[in-house]
Design a protein around this motif. Sequence first.
Motif, PDB file in Angstrom:
ATOM      1  N   LEU A   9       0.840  -1.202   0.000  1.00  8.38           N
ATOM      2  CA  LEU A   9       0.000   0.000   0.000  1.00  8.38           C
ATOM      3  C   LEU A   9       0.879   1.258   0.000  1.00  8.38           C
ATOM      4  CD1 LEU A   9      -3.110   0.406   0.067  1.00  8.38           C
ATOM      5  CD2 LEU A   9      -2.946   0.618   2.552  1.00  8.38           C
ATOM      6  N   ASP A  10       1.920   1.257   0.822  1.00  7.37           N
ATOM      7  CA  ASP A  10       2.858   2.390   0.862  1.00  7.37           C
ATOM      8  C   ASP A  10       3.586   2.534  -0.469  1.00  7.37           C
ATOM      9  OD1 ASP A  10       2.152   2.895   3.442  1.00  7.37           O
ATOM     10  OD2 ASP A  10       3.961   2.050   4.355  1.00  7.37           O
ATOM     11  N   SER A  11       3.943   1.402  -1.041  1.00  6.38           N
ATOM     12  CA  SER A  11       4.674   1.421  -2.312  1.00  6.38           C
ATOM     13  C   SER A  11       3.801   2.020  -3.432  1.00  6.38           C
ATOM     14  CB  SER A  11       5.122  -0.003  -2.643  1.00  6.38           C
ATOM     15  OG  SER A  11       5.481  -0.088  -3.989  1.00  6.38           O
ATOM     16  N   ILE A  12       2.522   1.681  -3.415  1.00  8.27           N
ATOM     17  CA  ILE A  12       1.609   2.254  -4.408  1.00  8.27           C
ATOM     18  C   ILE A  12       1.477   3.767  -4.180  1.00  8.27           C
ATOM     19  CG2 ILE A  12      -0.828   2.336  -5.128  1.00  8.27           C
ATOM     20  CD1 ILE A  12      -0.890  -0.740  -4.706  1.00  8.27           C
ATOM     21  N   LEU A  16       2.348   6.839  -6.790  1.00  7.29           N
ATOM     22  CA  LEU A  16       1.461   7.959  -7.132  1.00  7.29           C
ATOM     23  C   LEU A  16       2.211   9.291  -7.026  1.00  7.29           C
ATOM     24  CD1 LEU A  16      -2.096   7.500  -5.554  1.00  7.29           C
ATOM     25  CD2 LEU A  16      -1.465   7.317  -7.960  1.00  7.29           C
ATOM     26  N   ILE A  17       3.062   9.387  -6.001  1.00  6.88           N
ATOM     27  CA  ILE A  17       3.855  10.621  -5.844  1.00  6.88           C
ATOM     28  C   ILE A  17       4.874  10.727  -6.987  1.00  6.88           C
ATOM     29  CG2 ILE A  17       5.514  11.826  -4.348  1.00  6.88           C
ATOM     30  CD1 ILE A  17       3.984  10.505  -1.952  1.00  6.88           C
ATOM     31  N   ARG A  62      -1.097  -3.066  -9.959  1.00 11.93           N
ATOM     32  CA  ARG A  62      -0.684  -3.390  -8.579  1.00 11.93           C
ATOM     33  C   ARG A  62      -1.829  -3.151  -7.601  1.00 11.93           C
ATOM     34  NH1 ARG A  62       4.023   0.442  -8.423  1.00 11.93           N
ATOM     35  NH2 ARG A  62       3.981   0.162  -6.167  1.00 11.93           N
ATOM     36  N   THR A  63      -2.588  -2.082  -7.832  1.00  7.72           N
ATOM     37  CA  THR A  63      -3.739  -1.794  -6.962  1.00  7.72           C
ATOM     38  C   THR A  63      -4.764  -2.914  -7.091  1.00  7.72           C
ATOM     39  OG1 THR A  63      -3.376   0.570  -7.285  1.00  7.72           O
ATOM     40  CG2 THR A  63      -5.529  -0.091  -6.434  1.00  7.72           C
ATOM     41  N   PHE A  64      -4.983  -3.335  -8.333  1.00 10.69           N
ATOM     42  CA  PHE A  64      -5.932  -4.420  -8.578  1.00 10.69           C
ATOM     43  C   PHE A  64      -5.475  -5.710  -7.899  1.00 10.69           C
ATOM     44  CE2 PHE A  64      -7.491  -7.966 -11.120  1.00 10.69           C
ATOM     45  CZ  PHE A  64      -8.853  -7.782 -10.946  1.00 10.69           C
ATOM     46  N   GLN A  65      -4.193  -6.025  -8.044  1.00  5.64           N
ATOM     47  CA  GLN A  65      -3.670  -7.259  -7.439  1.00  5.64           C
ATOM     48  C   GLN A  65      -3.789  -7.229  -5.917  1.00  5.64           C
ATOM     49  OE1 GLN A  65      -3.071  -9.962  -8.944  1.00  5.64           O
ATOM     50  NE2 GLN A  65      -3.203  -9.114 -11.011  1.00  5.64           N
ATOM     51  N   LEU A 139      -0.390  14.360  -1.428  1.00  7.43           N
ATOM     52  CA  LEU A 139      -0.341  12.897  -1.511  1.00  7.43           C
ATOM     53  C   LEU A 139       0.640  12.323  -0.501  1.00  7.43           C
ATOM     54  CD1 LEU A 139      -0.446  12.332  -5.388  1.00  7.43           C
ATOM     55  CD2 LEU A 139      -2.141  11.518  -3.731  1.00  7.43           C
ATOM     56  N   ASP A 140       1.712  13.067  -0.262  1.00  6.43           N
ATOM     57  CA  ASP A 140       2.748  12.594   0.657  1.00  6.43           C
ATOM     58  C   ASP A 140       2.291  12.736   2.107  1.00  6.43           C
ATOM     59  OD1 ASP A 140       5.123  11.457   1.219  1.00  6.43           O
ATOM     60  OD2 ASP A 140       6.323  13.272   1.010  1.00  6.43           O
TER      61      ASP A 140
END
Lengths: 223, 223
Positions: A9-12, A16-17, A62-65, A139-140
Amino acid sequence: MRDLYHDELDSIGASLIAMTHLVAAAMERASHALLDQNLAVAERVMSDDVAIDALRNDIEERTFQLLVRQQPVATDLRTLVTTLHINSDLERMGDLALHIAKVARLRYPDCAVPNDLRDVISQMSEVAMSQVDKVAQVLDGRDIALARAIELEDDSMDALHRKLFTLLLTPTWDRGIETAIDLTLLGRYFERYADHAVSVARRVVFIVTGQMPEPAIPIGITG
Amino acid sequence: MRDLYHDELDSIGASLIAMTHLVAAAMERASHALLDQNLAVAERVMSDDVAIDALRNDIEERTFQLLVRQQPVATDLRTLVTTLHINSDLERMGDLALHIAKVARLRYPDCAVPNDLRDVISQMSEVAMSQVDKVAQVLDGRDIALARAIELEDDSMDALHRKLFTLLLTPTWDRGIETAIDLTLLGRYFERYADHAVSVARRVVFIVTGQMPEPAIPIGITG
């Protein structure tokens, strides 16, 4: 298992950033290409857009997975679904910067923006860049006050957009139809870029507070 | 429990089709308002857009609740996530029809479209309406061949869009800057409406086949 999940989740979120930085760079370069007739930079925006599209697809997958594998609880699910929307907004901002670069290239070696409209276009570009910088920070840090500042800056963008039309419609303005078409499209691209920045900010407010902020009232011909 | 789930999935699908009919009606009315200077119809498009936005929020929330409650398997999850994207595209098509109606209202009682550009705008409207009719059918029957026909129609839209610019840039064209601005924006609104129709069609192909079709190559200044 939950730790791996939160790592991903953090990696996604980090991606985004990274995506936001790419579409910020695209806007900065597109504006430079447009205002300084720099063909190489215009073409750089075009080639870089491929990377933006690829990152968008990567984030979406990745979000979907993560949704498939983890079957997250409601709060995390809300975050992931919102991630998909934010991802689409950011990709679209990249496209709009690309459109600006294409106008620069189309008119090269001439400048698409005549001298009398240079200030207003330059200011639209500055507002857009200020907004996208704040988007990365929001976002951050999920700073809601900053998210609201992005909405306020959108009022400046709308005012500049109206000013652009006022200048084009001055009876003594004599740069011709082609320039009027270019500037109408450019104005629209900057304004839409700003709209998507606002949309991202509103989505982050939604993640943090669980409530969508009330929409601003659209103004003007393109509202 | 699975039956209730599939009932709700079907119900969301039906709502997407209802949404498509609403944005089709918005385009039909906006075009009528624009070409026949009908102020009441222009204002109807504006008031109806509230219902489109409400339905979009309703579909988004129901899709989200289904994700939360059912934790669907990968295929159904793919469908639900795609539903969210399609929902956004449709809502945006409603906005673009709204923008067209606003131009009609802004110039009322005059017609925003001069006689020499009436044919090309009327044809852009017809292509948009043909596309959105097919979108409703594709959503209903998941007919992949029809989805591809929507993409082919987009080539007609792009050709009309280029024709519009060619007409505006004819040296003898003398309708002035304001009309050039209006028509540049109108052209963009029709073209974007068509782009979103294509996007929905491509998303349905993705649900059915599991693969996104290759994107068409964008053409022209606004590609």
